[in-house]
Design an enzyme around this catalytic site. Structure first.
Site, PDB file in Angstrom:
ATOM      1  N   TRP A   3     -27.894 -23.708 -13.621  1.00 50.58           N
ATOM      2  CA  TRP A   3     -28.605 -24.833 -13.018  1.00 50.58           C
ATOM      3  C   TRP A   3     -28.406 -24.723 -11.509  1.00 50.58           C
ATOM      4  CZ3 TRP A   3     -26.340 -30.199 -12.143  1.00 50.58           C
ATOM      5  CH2 TRP A   3     -27.347 -31.137 -11.890  1.00 50.58           C
ATOM      6  N   ASP A  30     -19.405 -27.861 -18.148  1.00 50.24           N
ATOM      7  CA  ASP A  30     -20.409 -28.856 -17.771  1.00 50.24           C
ATOM      8  C   ASP A  30     -21.166 -29.230 -19.037  1.00 50.24           C
ATOM      9  OD1 ASP A  30     -22.525 -30.281 -16.795  1.00 50.24           O
ATOM     10  OD2 ASP A  30     -23.351 -28.675 -15.541  1.00 50.24           O
ATOM     11  N   ALA A  73     -23.824 -31.787 -20.328  1.00 48.03           N
ATOM     12  CA  ALA A  73     -24.776 -32.814 -19.910  1.00 48.03           C
ATOM     13  C   ALA A  73     -25.805 -33.124 -21.002  1.00 48.03           C
ATOM     14  CB  ALA A  73     -25.491 -32.384 -18.631  1.00 48.03           C
ATOM     15  N   LYS A 133     -28.553 -37.994 -20.014  1.00 48.45           N
ATOM     16  CA  LYS A 133     -29.561 -37.613 -21.006  1.00 48.45           C
ATOM     17  C   LYS A 133     -29.291 -38.260 -22.361  1.00 48.45           C
ATOM     18  CE  LYS A 133     -30.073 -34.652 -17.684  1.00 48.45           C
ATOM     19  NZ  LYS A 133     -31.110 -34.100 -16.874  1.00 48.45           N
TER      20      LYS A 133
HETATM   21  C1  LIG Z   1     -26.644 -28.515 -16.424  1.00 51.76           C
HETATM   22  C2  LIG Z   1     -26.548 -29.892 -15.876  1.00 51.76           C
HETATM   23  N1  LIG Z   1     -25.357 -30.371 -15.526  1.00 51.76           N
HETATM   24  C3  LIG Z   1     -25.197 -31.605 -15.052  1.00 51.76           C
HETATM   25  C4  LIG Z   1     -26.272 -32.440 -14.878  1.00 51.76           C
HETATM   26  C5  LIG Z   1     -25.937 -33.773 -14.334  1.00 51.76           C
HETATM   27  O1  LIG Z   1     -26.799 -34.785 -14.394  1.00 51.76           O
HETATM   28  P1  LIG Z   1     -26.479 -36.231 -13.854  1.00 51.76           P
HETATM   29  O2  LIG Z   1     -25.765 -36.113 -12.552  1.00 51.76           O
HETATM   30  O3  LIG Z   1     -27.810 -36.855 -13.718  1.00 51.76           O
HETATM   31  O4  LIG Z   1     -25.624 -36.906 -14.872  1.00 51.76           O
HETATM   32  C6  LIG Z   1     -27.558 -31.982 -15.213  1.00 51.76           C
HETATM   33  C7  LIG Z   1     -28.750 -32.807 -14.998  1.00 51.76           C
HETATM   34  O5  LIG Z   1     -29.869 -32.384 -15.008  1.00 51.76           O
HETATM   35  C8  LIG Z   1     -27.687 -30.679 -15.739  1.00 51.76           C
HETATM   36  O6  LIG Z   1     -28.874 -30.176 -16.098  1.00 51.76           O
END
Ligand SMILES: Cc1ncc(COP(=O)(O)O)c(C=O)c1O
Length: 395
Positions: free
Chosen positions: A130, A211, A213, A246
């Site tokens: 990401w 990570d 999510a 999510k």
């Molecule tokens: C791989 C990944 N990590 C972490 C996040 C963190 O999202 P948020 O800060 O909105 O909780 C996202 C959001 O798109 C993600 O795709």
């Protein structure tokens, strides 16, 4: 002073989403941003969250600051959700956690802790990962190495390449892993492969940073955390950044949790104190609303059941969309799209060139990233035929 600053280009993904919004074509298809959308193209509020919100508003007596480490019910509920109800590390008090503004905030707190522990730490990230991982972790001062992960030719994980590259990770290095539903490729490790990574971490002494999510949007809440739990069970130290954006639909509320699995309780408490100082330096106090809602949902049996049921239906729907999209794409193009059905979560690469994705945008108003990453949850019964025909036309 300020007029010297030049305008910067918009974030690529958000820029594409804005271009799609501005497109007058009634048939346009938005597969850009990673947001779950239902059959009507709406990102819904979970019933349980709505109920928790009604209760919270009726009962809330103050807007004073939250405790610095966040809401207790949220921390407790999220720890159990991610690590499992009967987690040994929780029983042994080896987990320190702080509530953070979303998964991004948790990733940033994790990076601050890594930097405090070792300024020379290198963070190994998957190729691809990401893109936001780079500014989030890099701006703390950490440097990056990449490990092979996705093989576009096989549309799957290049596990041999991954292992080969991670052999160069040393003690003091951190390996960033996607807990499930890899963003951007949707190709996940098998449990057996997680086991190999655990062996390597044990032998080589690097620290996993997970990570997570998309827990609950791949195969289910427990299945999606199985690899993470395996690492936590076997290793002395693991860092975790979890997000409720999510799987609770709390995107804009910024609810996340940074977790530190440590050798012992004293160490876990030390890390919490370090994380609180880091948070104070960046944003001071955690936001209340999203975490109070998630904490209530997780702590209340009835709300938790309602939330789990709704999340499960989203998960089933995503996997159904994957199956249907595969069939439609194969029927319209005569090519193999079996990987779409094998991959997990909201994302997959369609395997198109940047030129083809540009044609899709210009000629068909179908918006996806140049890499051909699509948000599967942007597909629905109304746009699927149109999408499959458009893809076949540019292939
Ligand atoms: C791989 C990944 N990590 C972490 C996040 C963190 O999202 P948020 O800060 O909105 O909780 C996202 C959001 O798109 C993600 O795709």
């Amino acid at each position: 002073m300020l007029d010297k600053l030049e305008p910067l280009p918009a974030d690529t993904i958000l820029g594409l989403a804005a271009a799609c919004r501005a497109d007058p074509n009634p048939d346009k298809v938005d597969l850009t941003v990673g947001i779950y959308m239902d059959e009507h193209g709406v990102c819904p509020v979970f019933d349980a969250v709505r109920q928790a919100q009604r209760d919270l508003i009726a009962q809330e007596t103050t807007k004073a600051y939250m405790p610095p480490a966040g809401d207790e019910a949220f921390n407790r509920g999220m720890q159990r959700l991610v690590l499992g109800e009967d987690s040994a590390v929780l029983r042994d008090g080896r987990v320190g956690s702080v509530q953070a503004p979303g998964g991004c905030g948790a990733l940033r707190i994790g990076a601050e802790i890594i930097y405090a522990a070792s300024r020379d730490a290198r963070v190994w990230v998957s190729d691809p990962t990401w893109p936001v991982h780079f500014p989030l972790l890099g701006s703390v001062g950490l440097s990056f190495e990449t490990y092979r992960y996705y093989n576009p030719a096989s549309h799957g994980v290049d596990f041999d390449g991954m292992v080969e590259d991670l052999k160069h990770a040393v003690p003091g290095d951190v390996v960033l892993l996607h807990g499930c539903c890899h963003n951007p490729c949707g190709a996940d490790l098998s449990l057996e492969q997680w086991g190999v990574i655990a062996d390597m971490a044990q032998q080589q002494g690097f620290t996993p940073f997970i990570d997570i999510a998309y827990q609950g949007l791949g195969d289910g809440l427990d299945q999606d955390a199985a690899g993470l739990r395996l690492l936590v069970e076997r290793l002395p130290e693991v860092i975790i950044a979890a997000s409720c954006s999510k799987n609770m639909g709390l995107y804009r509320e910024r609810a996340g949790l940074a977790m530190f699995i440590c050798r012992n309780e004293a160490n876990a408490q030390a890390l919490v104190s370090q994380a609180l100082v880091a948070a104070r330096r960046i944003y001071s106090m955690p936001p209340a609303h999203g975490a109070l809602l998630a904490g209530r949902v997780l702590a209340d049996d009835e709300l938790a059941l309602s939330w789990r049921t709704e999340l499960e239906s989203m998960c089933v729907r995503i996997n159904g969309l994957r199956r249907d999209l595969r069939q439609k794409l194969e029927a319209s193009s005569g090519q193999d799209f079996g990987f779409i059905e094998r991959e997990k979560g909201m994302f997959s690469f369609l395997g198109l060139t940047a030129k083809q994705t540009l044609r899709l945008r210009d000629e068909f108003s179908v918006y996806m990233l140049d890499s051909s990453r699509i948000n599967v949850a942007g597909v629905n019964a109304r746009n699927m035929d149109y999408l499959a025909a458009a893809v076949a036309a540019v292939l």
